[in-house]
Design a protein around this motif. Structure first.
Motif, mmCIF file in Angstrom:
data_model
loop_
_atom_site.group_PDB
_atom_site.id
_atom_site.type_symbol
_atom_site.label_atom_id
_atom_site.label_comp_id
_atom_site.label_asym_id
_atom_site.label_seq_id
_atom_site.Cartn_x
_atom_site.Cartn_y
_atom_site.Cartn_z
ATOM 1 N N TRP A 106 0.832 -1.195 0.000
ATOM 2 C CA TRP A 106 0.000 0.000 0.000
ATOM 3 C C TRP A 106 0.872 1.253 0.000
ATOM 4 O O TRP A 106 2.043 1.207 0.379
ATOM 5 C CB TRP A 106 -0.929 0.018 1.223
ATOM 6 N N ALA A 110 -1.448 -5.587 -4.840
ATOM 7 C CA ALA A 110 -1.778 -4.172 -4.712
ATOM 8 C C ALA A 110 -2.975 -3.907 -5.604
ATOM 9 O O ALA A 110 -3.066 -4.452 -6.705
ATOM 10 C CB ALA A 110 -0.602 -3.296 -5.130
ATOM 11 N N ARG A 121 -1.185 4.739 -4.823
ATOM 12 C CA ARG A 121 -1.787 4.282 -3.584
ATOM 13 C C ARG A 121 -1.830 2.780 -3.702
ATOM 14 O O ARG A 121 -0.849 2.130 -3.712
ATOM 15 C CB ARG A 121 -3.168 4.920 -3.445
ATOM 16 N N GLY A 167 -2.061 2.154 -3.371
ATOM 17 C CA GLY A 167 -3.145 1.533 -2.704
ATOM 18 C C GLY A 167 -4.063 2.308 -2.064
ATOM 19 O O GLY A 167 -4.807 2.863 -1.752
#
Length: 189
Positions: free
Chosen positions: A75, A111, A184, A189
């Motif tokens: 993440w 992810a 992200r 994540g």
């Protein structure tokens, strides 16, 4: 001042979570029913969690946490200045985080990234993740996501030099420290 990577603290992650970039806030909003900066920060402290500091300020959080034996989730999320941290995070990912997770027996690291988050998708690919599939309607309001992964066979074999294009673009686009896109999902994540 260069980017400095440090172990995450609840305080730093809470600050970052309270000052998320619009793309990261959108990605988190459509995955979690109820969240606050403090709850997001507390959840992020599981597993390996790090903060990228820029000029002494926490600007990005990233890491990986084990979901079950052998399966990890990577993440990352950050403030508007996160883009300036991407080169440092990428280098740390290859030099430290990937090796830490592999040493814990990870067979697979996943992810997820919001399909609309173009920089996150490019960054994941340049980090060596494989785009596995579209996750239609994965978000709370029907948003599409992509699932990426690294497997033991290939997850730590991507040269840092492969990521230079995205990092240079991210740093160049953020000349005034006011960037607005990034990863992200997973490490994104």
């Amino acid at each position: 001042m260069p980017v400095r990577i440090v172990r995450a603290t609840l305080r730093d992650l809470s600050y970052i979570a309270a000052n998320l970039r619009p793309e990261d806030r959108a990605e988190i909003d459509c995955q979690l029913d109820h969240w606050s900066p403090a709850l997001l920060a507390l959840a992020a402290l599981q597993g390996f969690a790090y903060v990228a500091e820029l000029d002494g300020n926490p600007e990005a959080g990233f890491g990986a946490a084990e979901q079950r034996s052998g399966l990890w989730i990577a993440w990352s999320w950050g403030t508007r200045r996160m883009k300036r941290c991407v080169p440092g995070i990428t280098e740390f990912f290859h030099a430290v985080l990937a090796r830490q997770v592999a040493a814990q027996g990870a067979w697979r690291v996943e992810a997820r990234a919001l399909a609309a988050n173009g920089l996150a998708l490019r960054w994941l690919a340049l980090l060596g993740a494989t785009q596995r599939c579209l996750l239609p309607g994965y978000g709370r309001n029907g948003e599409d996501f992509f699932l990426y992964d690294w497997t033991r066979e290939g997850w730590n074999h991507v040269s840092v030099s492969k990521t230079a294009g995205t990092e240079a673009a991210a740093a160049g686009a953020d000349r005034a420290g006011q960037g607005c896109a990034g990863a992200r999902g997973g490490l994104a994540g």
